[in-house]
Design an enzyme around this catalytic site. Structure first.
Site, PDB file in Angstrom:
ATOM      1  N   GLU A 194       0.808  -1.219   0.000  1.00  0.00           N
ATOM      2  CA  GLU A 194       0.000   0.000   0.000  1.00  0.00           C
ATOM      3  C   GLU A 194       0.840   1.269   0.000  1.00  0.00           C
ATOM      4  O   GLU A 194       0.438   2.289  -0.571  1.00  0.00           O
ATOM      5  CB  GLU A 194      -0.941  -0.009   1.214  1.00  0.00           C
ATOM      6  CG  GLU A 194      -2.001  -1.113   1.190  1.00  0.00           C
ATOM      7  CD  GLU A 194      -1.481  -2.487   1.628  1.00  0.00           C
ATOM      8  OE1 GLU A 194      -0.327  -2.568   2.115  1.00  0.00           O
ATOM      9  OE2 GLU A 194      -2.204  -3.484   1.472  1.00  0.00           O
ATOM     10  N   ASP A 227     -14.956 -10.018   9.401  1.00  0.00           N
ATOM     11  CA  ASP A 227     -13.489  -9.949   9.444  1.00  0.00           C
ATOM     12  C   ASP A 227     -12.984  -9.409  10.788  1.00  0.00           C
ATOM     13  O   ASP A 227     -11.847  -9.658  11.186  1.00  0.00           O
ATOM     14  CB  ASP A 227     -12.949  -9.064   8.310  1.00  0.00           C
ATOM     15  CG  ASP A 227     -12.757  -9.853   7.024  1.00  0.00           C
ATOM     16  OD1 ASP A 227     -12.872 -11.095   7.068  1.00  0.00           O
ATOM     17  OD2 ASP A 227     -12.497  -9.226   5.983  1.00  0.00           O
TER      18      ASP A 227
END
Ligand SMILES: Cc1ncc(C[n+]2csc(CCOP(=O)(O)OP(=O)(O)O)c2C)c(N)n1
Ligand SMILES: [Mg+2]
Lengths: 287, 312
Positions: free
Chosen positions: B55, B114
């Site tokens: 990222e 999640d």
């Protein structure tokens, strides 16, 4: 001192011999020491190790236009190890991006030459850097953008060997080879010193050559103070297809001043006035 | 209210933009199926760049692409784009004020199963504190499309926060988005509720219920967290003299903080903030979690009563 017309820089691979390049680099080193000394802050050591390579890029290799810094056809240089910007500021001034007097503004409140490169304040700076590990990623983006435009402009980037400890350098290295960026050339300023000491003692990046080879790069090893070798490596990079090129340049931190060479303490410390005099004398200035 | 997907709309809008403007390029970090940038990748493979699970490099490369005149849209999950890559966003995108659009999905608690590692409850705060960055949090698909189109053609960096979960549709096709402007969705006299994202729909529900109890609620939808609509907030507060904020985000640093900053400097009135109370999230279904954390019409009603009790 040698001055060139701005038009001199519009074509790559200019006729300029090693003696001239060395003379220019000597002036640049004096600028570095004067700027940091006047500001009593800044990073002279790594600027001295980078000087010969930056001079060769701007005087011999890169196509650029000091009168029109945003010229569309220009090659780009990203100083990912932004702390050594005095070397770049000096070269930008000497090639005509701004007057030499401006170098006195370095690190001062009422000036445009920031402590680390600022693309909004200083003409000729392609991207703001200073936080290590980011510039090389920006260079990857530039190379991608230029390829999309089918431009033949090339992107050059210099990183430090301590900087190479940042994970983002390896993210960028992976991406550059994945996208076959043969328009990207990165130079590792391998002076083997960082702030806390020798790179191989603080956190070894070696074997560096094998690492970048394994990442899919074309790797060239040179002496980063030998202008013939610098020129030859930059020329060789022009011929590489489908791969980015990494030039691993063995350099000496503090190069050019005997008492600064290979000494970690001059990484981020400016010379006091008496030592500045001494150093300038060594560099051939009549003081 | 019909539930709609903000991230699907994002993907579709990217394709629209890609067709009309060659400068649009899209970057993702191995989540294109989830962020829906895959829709763009399918139509314009040559203008889509997957950076893998990297990222920081992706943000730096987006900055580099912007310097070559491209309009990069960068996507990943909100926590990675604004957390892992925060410093690249600050140094290489915002400091030089480059034309990069960061659009992250999976903001907030509604990420669901999640769990805490993937639920961004800090992303608005992370982006709001960087100079030059503007922060937009849309509520439905129609607003998302408007926002994406607007920022594509407005120079400089933006952060847009989208969700994984589908949200109720609030707007119709006449909706127009303006940077720095809030929308009064319902006028009222006793209290102002300022919300965005899914919380706007809960605010409308709460207002309806409270009306039956004789409490008149003004509902303001505030997609533009930065710049924020100072004028509208001050005007409404000067009428109702009590404010509640509601957001799917930590109460530290997000919409609630932004509104509080406006009020203390312009028109101090009692105020209550609804959001997650400085805690991490947990696994569960998205809508379950909203109720678990009291992020619903009941939670808003409680805050409304509390703030009204504090009115002088
Ligand atoms: C992300 C980040 N961490 C730390 C620093 C502080 N810092 C400035 S220079 C430097 C050492 C750099 O060493 P190297 O890359 O080898 O540079 P050189 O030897 O060429 O000067 C450090 C740690 C920084 N600028 N950025
Ligand atoms: Mg070094």
């Amino acid at each position: 001192m040698v001055r060139f017309e701005p038009s001199f820089f519009l074509e790559r691979n200019r006729e300029i011999d090693e003696v001239t390049l060395r003379a220019i680099a000597r002036e640049v080193r004096k600028d570095i020491l004067k700027m940091t000394s006047e500001a009593q802050s800044g990073h002279p050591g790594g600027a001295m190790s980078a000087a010969d390579i930056i001079v060769t890029l701007y005087y011999y290799k890169m196509r650029h236009n000091p009168e029109n810094p945003k010229w569309e056809k220009r090659d780009r240089f990203v100083l990912s190890k932004g702390h050594v910007c005095p070397a770049l500021y000096s070269v930008l001034a000497r090639t005509g991006y701004f007057p030499l007097e401006k170098l006195h503004e370095f690190r001062k409140l009422d000036g445009d030459l920031q402590g680390h490169p600022d693309m909004k304040k200083t003409p000729g700076i392609e991207i703001s850097t200073g936080s290590l590990g980011h510039g090389i990623g920006a260079a990857v983006g530039m190379a991608l953008g230029l390829k999309l435009d089918k431009s033949d402009s090339r992107v050059y980037c210099m990183i430090g060997d301590g900087e190479a400890q940042e994970g983002s350098v390896w993210e960028a290295s992976m991406a550059a080879s994945h996208y076959n960026l043969d328009n990207l050339v990165v130079i590792l300023d391998n002076n083997n010193l960082q702030i806390d000491g020798p790179v191989d003692e603080v956190m070894s990046i070696y074997p560096a050559v094998e690492k970048w080879k394994a990442f899919g790069w074309h790797v060239i090893e040179i002496n980063g103070h030998d202008f013939k070798e610098i020129k030859a490596a930059l020329d060789e990079a022009d011929t590489v297809k489908f791969k980015p090129t990494m030039i691993v340049a063995k350099t000496v931190k503090g190069k050019g001043v005997s008492f600064m060479e290979n000494r970690a303490e001059w990484h981020g410390k400016a010379l006091p006035p008496d030592l500045l005099k001494e150093a300038l004398k060594e560099l051939g200035e009549i003081v | 209210m019909k539930k709609v997907s903000l991230r699907d709309t994002y993907g579709d809008t990217l394709v629209e933009l890609g067709k009309e403007d060659e400068r649009i390029v899209v970057l993702d970090a191995d989540l294109s199926g989830s962020t829906k940038t895959a829709k763009f990748a399918k139509v314009f493979p040559e203008r889509f760049f997957d950076f893998g699970i990297a990222e920081i490099d992706m943000m730096n490369a987006a900055a580099g692409l912007a310097t070559t005149g491209k309009i990069p849209f960068v996507s990943t999950f909100a926590i990675f784009g604004t957390g892992r890559a925060w410093e690249a966003v600050r140094q290489t995108i915002c400091y030089p004020n480059l034309n990069v659009k960061i659009v992250c999905t999976h903001g907030g608690i509604t990420v669901g199963e999640d769990g805490a590692t993937h639920q961004a409850l800090e992303d608005v705060a992370n982006m709001r504190n960087i100079p030059n960055m503007r922060v937009i949090v849309p509520a439905d698909d129609i607003e998302t499309r408007e926002v994406i189109r607007k920022i594509a053609y407005t120079d400089g960096p933006f952060y847009v926060r989208l969700s994984r979960e589908k949200f109720p549709r609030i707007f119709d096709e006449s909706y127009r988005f303006e940077i720095g402007k809030g929308h009064v969705l319902r006028e009222g006299e006793d209290v102002t509720v300022i919300a965005n994202s899914v919380m706007t729909s809960f605010a409308l529900l709460a207002a309806e219920n409270l009306e039956k109890e004789g409490i008149s609620v003004e509902v303001i939808h505030m997609p533009s967290v930065k710049p924020i609509d100072t004028e509208l907030i001050a005007k409404s507060a000067s009428k109702t003299k009590a404010v509640v904020t509601a957001e799917e985000h930590s109460i530290i640093g997000g919409l609630g903080s932004a509104v509080a900053e406006v009020l203390v400097e312009n028109f101090p009135v009692p105020m209550e903030r609804l959001g997650t109370p400085d805690v991490f999230g947990r696994s569960g279904k998205g809508w379950e979690l909203l109720h678990y954390f009291g992020l619903d019409e009941k939670g808003i009603a409680e805050k409304v009563k509390k703030v009204i009790a504090r009115k002088r």
